[in-house]
Design an enzyme around this catalytic site. Structure first.
Site, mmCIF file in Angstrom:
data_model
loop_
_atom_site.group_PDB
_atom_site.id
_atom_site.type_symbol
_atom_site.label_atom_id
_atom_site.label_comp_id
_atom_site.label_asym_id
_atom_site.label_seq_id
_atom_site.Cartn_x
_atom_site.Cartn_y
_atom_site.Cartn_z
ATOM 1 N N HIS A 183 0.869 -1.182 0.000
ATOM 2 C CA HIS A 183 0.000 0.000 0.000
ATOM 3 C C HIS A 183 0.901 1.225 0.000
ATOM 4 C CE1 HIS A 183 -3.773 2.193 0.756
ATOM 5 N NE2 HIS A 183 -2.922 3.076 1.259
ATOM 6 N N CYS A 184 0.738 2.089 -1.000
ATOM 7 C CA CYS A 184 1.628 3.252 -1.129
ATOM 8 C C CYS A 184 0.913 4.516 -0.636
ATOM 9 C CB CYS A 184 2.052 3.421 -2.593
ATOM 10 S SG CYS A 184 3.158 4.816 -2.812
ATOM 11 N N PRO A 185 1.358 5.125 0.474
ATOM 12 C CA PRO A 185 0.712 6.353 0.952
ATOM 13 C C PRO A 185 0.922 7.528 -0.001
ATOM 14 C CG PRO A 185 2.641 5.838 2.276
ATOM 15 C CD PRO A 185 2.451 4.690 1.354
#
Ligand SMILES: [Zn+2]
Ligand SMILES: [Zn+2]
Length: 388
Positions: A183-185
Site C-alpha cells: 500500500h503506497c501512501p
C-alpha cells in the site's frame, strides 16, 4: 355415561397436578437457560483467543494490534496529505525550472544544449505526470466477492471471500488486492495487478527527472550558494544596504572567523531582491531533487530487482521463508511466477514485440497488464530459450 361431576373432578385433578409441577418446571427451565448462557459465554471467550496455531508470533501480533490499527488509520487519512505534498513539491520544482533555470540556459548555453534540455525535460515531465495520474486513479484489482469458478488458494479471514493466487489482504484499504505489492501512501492507493506498472514507471521517471535536475542545476547551485555566502560575509543588510564599516563587519562575523584582505579591497557584491530569490530557489531545487533522487532511486532499484526475480514485495518475504524452510529439508525452492529475467520484464511491461519498447515503455501507454490477476497461466514466452 359418566356424570358431569366425574368430568369436573378429572379437570380439577389435572389442574392441581399442573399447578403442583409448575415451580419445578420453572426452576428446571431457569437452570437450563443459565447453563446455555454459560456455554455460550465460554464459546465467545474461546473464540477470542483459541487458535490451534497459537505461537509467539500470534501473541505478538495480538499485542501490537492497537499500534497496527493506529498506523493503518493514520496512513489511510494522511493519504490525501501525501498526494497533495507530491503534487505541491513537483509543481514547485517545475515552476522554478521555468522561471529560474530555463532563462539562464537560454542566455548562456549553446543551441544543441538548449534543444536537449527542452526535449528531455518536457518528455520526462510528461512521463512523470502521466504515470502518477494513472497510478493514483487506477484500481489495483479486487477478487470477486461472490462465488465463482476461479481457482483459489485460501479464504481471507477478514473479507471471508476466496483468495486467488498472489492475492493478499490490505489492512489499510480493508479489502483483498490482486497480486498485491504494497500500500503506497504517496499514491493513496494500493499497488496491485492493474497499477503495478504505473507505480514502477512513475518511480523510474521521477528518479530520472530528479537525477537530471540535480546534475543540470549543479553549477547554478554552486554559483547561487557562493553568491549567498559572499553576500553574507560582505555584510549585506536585509534591506540590500552594503555595510562599509569594517568594525561592524567584524562584529557580524562568527567568533574566530577572520575575513581576508580581499574582503576590504574588492567592492562587495550587491544583489537585488529578485536575484536573492533566484539564488534561494536554485539551492532549494538542487537540495530537494538530490535528496529525492537518492531515496526514490534506491526504492526504484529495489523494485527493479523484485521484478527481475518475478516477485512482489509481499512474495519476497513469503518466498524467503519458504526458501529457508525447504533448504533445511534439502529441497530447492522454485518461484512459479519466475519466467526468466528478460521475460519477467516483458510480462511486467506488456512488451510483446520489439516496437512495444518504444510505444509501451518510452511513451505514455495505458495498455492492460498480462492476464486478469485471478489465474496465472504461463505466458507464451515461458518456453523461450531466454527463460532460466
Ligand atoms: Zn481480504
Ligand atoms: Zn491498500
Amino acid at each position: 355415561m359418566r356424570s358431569w361431576r366425574w368430568y369436573l373432578s378429572r379437570v380439577m385433578r389435572l389442574f392441581l397436578r399442573w399447578f403442583r409441577l409448575c415451580p419445578q418446571r420453572g426452576r428446571r427451565k431457569r437452570q437450563s437457560r443459565v447453563r446455555d448462557l454459560w456455554n455460550y459465554w465460554k464459546v465467545i471467550m474461546k473464540s477470542l483467543y483459541f487458535n490451534v496455531l497459537n505461537n509467539s508470533d500470534t501473541v505478538l501480533d495480538c499485542a501490537f494490534e492497537p499500534i497496527y490499527w493506529l498506523v493503518d488509520n493514520l496512513t489511510r487519512w494522511f493519504g490525501v496529505v501525501f498526494v497533495s505534498l507530491v503534487i505541491a513539491l513537483t509543481s514547485s520544482v517545475v515552476i522554478i525550472v521555468y522561471l529560474c533555470v530555463l532563462p539562464i540556459i537560454f542566455s548562456t548555453y549553446p543551441f544543441h544544449w538548449i534543444l536537449w534540455h527542452l526535449c528531455y525535460g518536457h518528455w520526462n515531465l510528461l512521463m512523470v505526470v502521466f504515470f502518477y495520474y494513472k497510478a493514483t486513479t487506477t484500481h489495483p484489482g479486487f477478487p470477486p466477492q461472490e462465488k465463482s469458478d476461479i481457482p483459489t488458494v485460501t479464504i481471507c479471514k477478514k473479507c471471508i471471500v476466496p483468495k486467488p493466487a498472489r492475492t493478499h489482504h490490505c489492512s489499510i484499504c480493508n479489502r483483498c488486492i490482486l497480486k498485491m505489492d504494497h500500500h503506497c501512501p504517496w499514491l493513496n492507493n494500493c499497488v496491485g495487478h492493474f497499477n503495478h506498472r504505473y507505480f514502477f514507471s512513475f518511480c523510474l521517471y521521477m528518479s530520472m527527472g530528479c537525477i537530471y535536475c540535480s546534475i543540470s542545476v549543479k553549477d547554478m547551485f554552486l554559483d547561487a550558494y557562493n553568491a549567498i555566502e559572499s553576500g553574507r560575509y560582505m555584510g549585506v543588510h536585509a534591506q540590500g544596504e552594503v555595510i562599509t564599516d569594517v568594525g561592524l563587519i567584524y562584529s557580524l562575523l562568527p567568533p574566530g572567523d577572520t575575513p581576508g584582505q580581499s574582503y576590504f579591497q574588492t567592492p562587495p557584491p550587491t544583489f537585488t531582491h529578485q536575484e536573492r530569490m533566484v539564488h534561494k530557489s536554485l539551492i532549494y531545487l538542487w537540495v530537494l531533487t538530490s535528496s529525492v533522487a537518492v531515496a526514490l532511486g534506491g526504492l526504484t532499484l529495489w523494485h527493479a530487482l523484485l521484478i527481475t526475480r518475478g516477485e512482489t514485495s509481499v512474495e519476497r518475504h513469503i518466498n524467503h521463508k519458504e526458501r529457508k524452510r525447504l533448504k533445511l529439508k534439502g529441497k530447492l525452492f522454485r518461484n512459479p511466477y519466475h519466467h526468466g529475467k528478460l521475460n519477467n520484464w516483458k510480462v511486467f511491461l506488456g512488451v510483446q514485440k520489439q516496437s512495444h519498447w518504444l510505444t509501451r515503455v518510452l511513451l505514455p501507454s495505458s495498455h492492460a497488464p498480462h492476464g486478469d490477476g485471478l489465474t496465472w497461466d504461463s505466458p507464451a514466452y515461458r518456453n523461450n530459450t531466454m527463460a532460466i
